[in-house]
Design a protein around this motif. Structure first.
Motif, PDB file in Angstrom:
ATOM      1  N   LEU A   1       1.713  -0.277   4.869  1.00 19.59           N
ATOM      2  CA  LEU A   1       0.902  -0.197   3.653  1.00 19.59           C
ATOM      3  C   LEU A   1       0.470   1.248   3.393  1.00 19.59           C
ATOM      4  CD1 LEU A   1      -1.512  -3.262   3.714  1.00 19.59           C
ATOM      5  CD2 LEU A   1       0.338  -2.798   2.124  1.00 19.59           C
TER       6      LEU A   1
ATOM      7  N   LEU B   1       0.247  -6.509  14.445  1.00 18.74           N
ATOM      8  CA  LEU B   1      -0.502  -6.606  13.190  1.00 18.74           C
ATOM      9  C   LEU B   1      -0.602  -5.238  12.526  1.00 18.74           C
ATOM     10  CD1 LEU B   1      -3.365  -8.936  14.399  1.00 18.74           C
ATOM     11  CD2 LEU B   1      -1.663  -9.497  12.678  1.00 18.74           C
TER      12      LEU B   1
ATOM     13  N   ILE C   1       7.399  -4.716  -0.368  1.00 18.59           N
ATOM     14  CA  ILE C   1       6.429  -4.156   0.588  1.00 18.59           C
ATOM     15  C   ILE C   1       5.521  -5.264   1.102  1.00 18.59           C
ATOM     16  CG2 ILE C   1       4.541  -2.507   0.927  1.00 18.59           C
ATOM     17  CD1 ILE C   1       5.655  -0.921  -1.466  1.00 18.59           C
ATOM     18  N   ALA C   2       4.971  -6.056   0.156  1.00 15.12           N
ATOM     19  CA  ALA C   2       4.036  -7.112   0.545  1.00 15.12           C
ATOM     20  C   ALA C   2       4.704  -8.102   1.499  1.00 15.12           C
ATOM     21  CB  ALA C   2       3.501  -7.825  -0.694  1.00 15.12           C
TER      22      ALA C   2
ATOM     23  N   CYS D   1       2.234  -9.527   9.821  1.00 18.25           N
ATOM     24  CA  CYS D   1       0.950 -10.215  10.031  1.00 18.25           C
ATOM     25  C   CYS D   1       1.167 -11.579  10.680  1.00 18.25           C
ATOM     26  CB  CYS D   1       0.219 -10.420   8.708  1.00 18.25           C
ATOM     27  SG  CYS D   1      -0.488  -8.918   8.050  1.00 18.25           S
TER      28      CYS D   1
ATOM     29  N   TYR E   1      -4.241  -9.313   1.507  1.00 15.32           N
ATOM     30  CA  TYR E   1      -4.340  -8.099   2.304  1.00 15.32           C
ATOM     31  C   TYR E   1      -2.999  -7.526   2.729  1.00 15.32           C
ATOM     32  CZ  TYR E   1      -4.645 -10.342   7.050  1.00 15.32           C
ATOM     33  OH  TYR E   1      -4.442 -11.013   8.203  1.00 15.32           O
ATOM     34  N   SER E   2      -1.916  -8.233   2.401  1.00 14.73           N
ATOM     35  CA  SER E   2      -0.599  -7.655   2.657  1.00 14.73           C
ATOM     36  C   SER E   2      -0.091  -6.853   1.463  1.00 14.73           C
ATOM     37  CB  SER E   2       0.413  -8.749   2.984  1.00 14.73           C
ATOM     38  OG  SER E   2       0.044  -9.393   4.165  1.00 14.73           O
ATOM     39  N   SER E   3      -0.809  -6.919   0.346  1.00 12.16           N
ATOM     40  CA  SER E   3      -0.332  -6.209  -0.845  1.00 12.16           C
ATOM     41  C   SER E   3      -0.872  -4.790  -0.861  1.00 12.16           C
ATOM     42  CB  SER E   3      -0.807  -6.927  -2.103  1.00 12.16           C
ATOM     43  OG  SER E   3      -0.268  -8.217  -2.126  1.00 12.16           O
ATOM     44  N   PRO E   4      -0.017  -3.816  -1.168  1.00 12.47           N
ATOM     45  CA  PRO E   4      -0.536  -2.457  -1.353  1.00 12.47           C
ATOM     46  C   PRO E   4      -1.486  -2.465  -2.555  1.00 12.47           C
ATOM     47  CG  PRO E   4       1.880  -2.508  -1.448  1.00 12.47           C
ATOM     48  CD  PRO E   4       1.422  -3.917  -1.423  1.00 12.47           C
ATOM     49  N   PRO E   5      -2.585  -1.694  -2.503  1.00 18.89           N
ATOM     50  CA  PRO E   5      -3.565  -1.712  -3.590  1.00 18.89           C
ATOM     51  C   PRO E   5      -2.938  -1.414  -4.953  1.00 18.89           C
ATOM     52  CG  PRO E   5      -4.289  -0.264  -1.815  1.00 18.89           C
ATOM     53  CD  PRO E   5      -2.975  -0.834  -1.391  1.00 18.89           C
ATOM     54  N   PHE E   6      -1.943  -0.499  -4.988  1.00 16.12           N
ATOM     55  CA  PHE E   6      -1.370  -0.166  -6.298  1.00 16.12           C
ATOM     56  C   PHE E   6      -0.576  -1.335  -6.865  1.00 16.12           C
ATOM     57  CE2 PHE E   6       1.286   1.740  -2.939  1.00 16.12           C
ATOM     58  CZ  PHE E   6       2.485   1.082  -3.142  1.00 16.12           C
ATOM     59  N   PHE E   7       0.002  -2.167  -5.966  1.00 17.13           N
ATOM     60  CA  PHE E   7       0.766  -3.333  -6.393  1.00 17.13           C
ATOM     61  C   PHE E   7      -0.186  -4.392  -6.974  1.00 17.13           C
ATOM     62  CE2 PHE E   7       2.947  -7.383  -4.948  1.00 17.13           C
ATOM     63  CZ  PHE E   7       3.872  -7.388  -5.968  1.00 17.13           C
TER      64      PHE E   7
ATOM     65  N   LEU F   1      -3.777 -13.927   3.007  1.00 18.51           N
ATOM     66  CA  LEU F   1      -2.666 -13.206   3.631  1.00 18.51           C
ATOM     67  C   LEU F   1      -1.907 -12.397   2.568  1.00 18.51           C
ATOM     68  CD1 LEU F   1      -1.135 -12.806   6.288  1.00 18.51           C
ATOM     69  CD2 LEU F   1       0.408 -14.606   5.558  1.00 18.51           C
ATOM     70  N   ALA F   2      -1.641 -13.050   1.426  1.00 24.48           N
ATOM     71  CA  ALA F   2      -0.958 -12.355   0.328  1.00 24.48           C
ATOM     72  C   ALA F   2      -1.805 -11.195  -0.162  1.00 24.48           C
ATOM     73  CB  ALA F   2      -0.673 -13.330  -0.804  1.00 24.48           C
TER      74      ALA F   2
ATOM     75  N   VAL G   1       4.990  -6.685   4.982  1.00 24.24           N
ATOM     76  CA  VAL G   1       3.693  -6.672   5.672  1.00 24.24           C
ATOM     77  C   VAL G   1       3.294  -8.083   6.100  1.00 24.24           C
ATOM     78  CG1 VAL G   1       1.262  -6.082   5.452  1.00 24.24           C
ATOM     79  CG2 VAL G   1       2.980  -4.604   4.444  1.00 24.24           C
ATOM     80  N   ILE G   2       3.517  -9.066   5.209  1.00 25.49           N
ATOM     81  CA  ILE G   2       3.208 -10.462   5.544  1.00 25.49           C
ATOM     82  C   ILE G   2       3.971 -10.873   6.804  1.00 25.49           C
ATOM     83  CG2 ILE G   2       3.629 -12.853   4.819  1.00 25.49           C
ATOM     84  CD1 ILE G   2       2.864 -12.057   1.999  1.00 25.49           C
TER      85      ILE G   2
ATOM     86  N   ARG H   1     -11.227 -14.294   6.936  1.00 25.85           N
ATOM     87  CA  ARG H   1     -10.635 -14.581   8.222  1.00 25.85           C
ATOM     88  C   ARG H   1     -11.676 -14.540   9.336  1.00 25.85           C
ATOM     89  NH1 ARG H   1      -5.212 -12.607  10.133  1.00 25.85           N
ATOM     90  NH2 ARG H   1      -5.391 -12.663  12.367  1.00 25.85           N
TER      91      ARG H   1
END
Lengths: 294, 340
Positions: free
Chosen positions: A229, A222, A273-274, A281, B145-151, B142-143, A277-278, B224
């Motif tokens: 990120l 994880l 990137i997303a 996870c 918290y997998s995204s970079p904040p800038f994205f 999931l989508a 990461v997914i 979660r």
């Protein structure tokens, strides 16, 4: 009557848990496929770079592959940038950076964590107390800010970002390893190993590591996503690769000004990137579910 | 009595963390060696040679690093953070005073949205577990918290500011409006207290997108944890008792189970807070929001070491204080907690 409804309920529960199992497996499979795709791409790119073969549709640094800022099409899946470089090729070419940072930072944190955590648990007393307070302090530091400062002190670059993240990434692993190791140390077979004259480091390697590796593996899988990120963020701030070399985070920030004229440009690398990461996870969740069933 | 010693111990730990942050950033920022004055002053060193001597005297640059460190700490304790080359040599404290309030307001609003959304979706997800609703919520977080904040910030910017033109795309308020007089120190709340509606609405419009971006990348952890915590609580004996009494399932769920399931969320909120605060660095960058994250980024690139040190200290202080409050809150909320 009562028995019958009970049986029905039991059957329903069975079917329910079966469906849940398939669903879990499906998630893990999707995660594994995503992770495998990224890993394979990274390996192929790294290998072909060494051999000097080009596998991407266009060269990552090749300019004027099409009209500048052209929209996505069959010949340019994610369009082209201001100097006509193919964005898709550049994204593919940057895969080894993010994947290798993610995996190596977690791997180093993993090993350091097991070492520090199990040694602290083994020695006990003041040594343990001091080591754990130190860990607590490092853990409480604002990771991103410290990584940024380290990165600036070392200078930009993928390797330097890796080192910066490695320095601050191990505390949760040390805590986890210490907790798990303490659980094991009070058990009889460790006592037996000690009495039989087994050396401490050998006990740590053979018994302790074997026992804590499962729990830590879930956390690590994880965690790779989190490292990616964080690395993407450092790269976004311009602390990683130098232009003209491509990197996902850096691409998002350099394409930021085109959100009105060519919004696909910053969105494509961000989306990649997303997705990466997914993948980690989902895979991590899958590994945990599998371990829990066992 | 136990509570007092617990608070004292936590306070000592917080001070230790802050001191480490100062030490580490100080050593790192002096690691560069070479002509440190040129590094501190950046481009201005060659233009104003007299500034260089002034700096060398002010920061004791000709002394060994521990002497410099001593003077830096003494300065800090007196509220002297030095001067910031990246902001025209304004005192660092002034720059922080101008930027921190804006960051605090997006973090505050972001935290409220994140916790609200996280708890709401976690509740729904557990109530309708293993249904398409649950699956949809899981995919959503999931989508997130997998995204970079800038994205995430860019997506919101493109959708809400550029395509639908609902909200402004950057800045912290309409520059034609005057800032409210500081009362609490957070402009959004100050204008509300003052009754300055025009400023309040303008500031709120500018806060919403950055705060939403922060919330969307963080709420997933809450959802979660609450989901799994609720599912666990629902198996507890007292829930079975409540059901056996013939209580309505909704009452059992929302009144009996939810209250206990929320306890772990309190301790999670400190992680959320840390995450929110570090993510603001990127979100502020995307929305050109004049907060302390922007200051850190410009300070980093202009090698403005007094600025970097000060912002690192401020970030650490906010995080440490947040953790302290959450720890104390946790001790109050959960009577079972050992204050040891």
């Amino acid at each position: 009557m009562n028995q019958l409804s009970n049986e029905k309920g039991h059957q329903r529960a069975k079917i329910g848990s079966f469906l849940a199992l398939i669903k879990k497996k499906k998630k893990a499979t999707v995660g594994a496929v995503i992770v495998a795709t990224f890993l394979l791409t990274a390996i192929i790119i790294a290998a072909t770079n060494l051999l000097g073969i080009q596998v991407t549709p266009y060269g990552a640094l090749q300019q004027n592959t099409g009209p500048p800022l052209s929209p996505p099409s069959f010949s340019h899946i994610f369009g082209t940038d201001l100097v006509g470089r193919d964005v898709f090729s550049r994204i593919i070419a940057a895969t080894p950076n993010d994947v290798s940072v993610g995996i190596s930072v977690v791997a180093v944190a993993f090993v350091l964590g097991i070492l520090i955590g199990s040694i602290a648990a083994f020695k006990g007393g003041l040594f343990d107390e001091l080591l754990m307070r130190f860990t607590d302090v490092i853990f409480a530091l604002p990771a991103l800010v410290i990584a940024m400062v380290i990165a600036v002190a070392l200078g930009p670059g993928v390797l330097n970002m890796m080192i910066a993240l490695m320095i601050i990434w191990w505390p949760p692993y040390a805590r986890l390893a210490r907790g798990e190791a303490l659980k094991i140390f009070h058990q009889n077979y460790i006592e037996a190993a000690r009495i039989s004259g087994m050396q401490n480091w050998k006990i740590i390697v053979t018994h302790v590591v074997q026992n804590i590796i499962g729990t830590m593996l879930v956390y690590a899988t994880l965690d790779i996503g989190t490292v990616i990120l964080m690395y993407a963020g450092l790269s976004y701030l311009g602390l990683s690769v130098r232009p003209p070399y491509p990197d996902w985070g850096e691409m998002v920030s350099s394409f930021k000004d085109y959100i009105i004229t060519a919004p696909w440009l910053p969105l494509a690398p961000g989306f990649v990137i997303a997705t990466n990461v997914i993948g980690f996870c989902l895979l991590g969740d899958g590994v945990r579910d599998a371990l829990e069933e066992r | 009595m136990k509570m007092v010693s617990f608070v004292l111990r936590r306070l000592c730990f917080s001070v230790a963390v802050l001191f480490s942050v100062v030490t580490i950033t100080f050593i790192l920022s002096h690691h560069l060696g070479g002509n440190i004055v040129a590094a501190w002053l950046g481009k201005t060193a060659s233009l104003h040679p007299e500034l260089a001597t002034l700096y060398a005297v002010k920061y004791h640059l000709n002394d060994p690093i521990w002497v410099q460190f001593y003077y830096y700490i003494v300065g800090l304790l007196q509220g002297d953070f030095g001067y910031s080359p990246s902001r025209g040599f304004l005192p660092v404290l002034t720059v922080i005073g101008e930027t921190l309030p804006f960051t605090l307001q997006i973090v505050l609003i972001g935290f409220i949205i994140s916790m609200g959304l996280g708890v709401f979706l976690g509740m729904i997800s557990a109530r309708y577990r293993n249904t398409p609703i649950d699956g949809g919520i899981q995919a959503f977080y999931l989508a997130g918290y997998s995204s970079p904040p800038f994205f995430m910030a860019l997506i919101l910017l493109i959708v809400f500011a550029n395509i639908f033109k609902l909200l402004p795309s950057g800045g912290a308020f309409d520059p034609n409006l005057a800032m409210p007089t500081p009362i609490i120190g957070i402009p959004l709340l100050d204008s509300l207290i003052e009754g300055n509606w025009a400023f309040f609405i303008s500031a709120l419009e500018h806060v919403l997108l950055p705060a939403a971006a922060l919330a969307l990348v963080t709420f997933g952890v809450v959802t979660r944890l609450l989901r799994s915590s609720l599912l666990e609580v629902m198996r507890a004996n007292y829930i079975r008792t409540a059901r056996a009494k013939g209580l309505d399932e909704d009452i059992v769920f929302y009144k009996h189970a939810l209250r206990n399931a929320l306890i772990p969320i309190v301790s999670l909120s400190s992680i959320i807070l840390t995450w929110l605060i570090t993510s603001t660095i990127f979100v502020e960058n995307v929305f050109a929001y004049p907060g302390i994250g922007q200051y850190l980024v410009t300070a980093l690139f202009d090698q403005d070491y007094p600025g970097i040190l000060a912002t690192a200290i401020v970030f650490a202080t906010v995080i440490v204080l947040g953790n302290l409050v959450v720890d104390l809150l946790y001790a109050v909320v959960d009577p079972q907690i050992r204050l040891g």
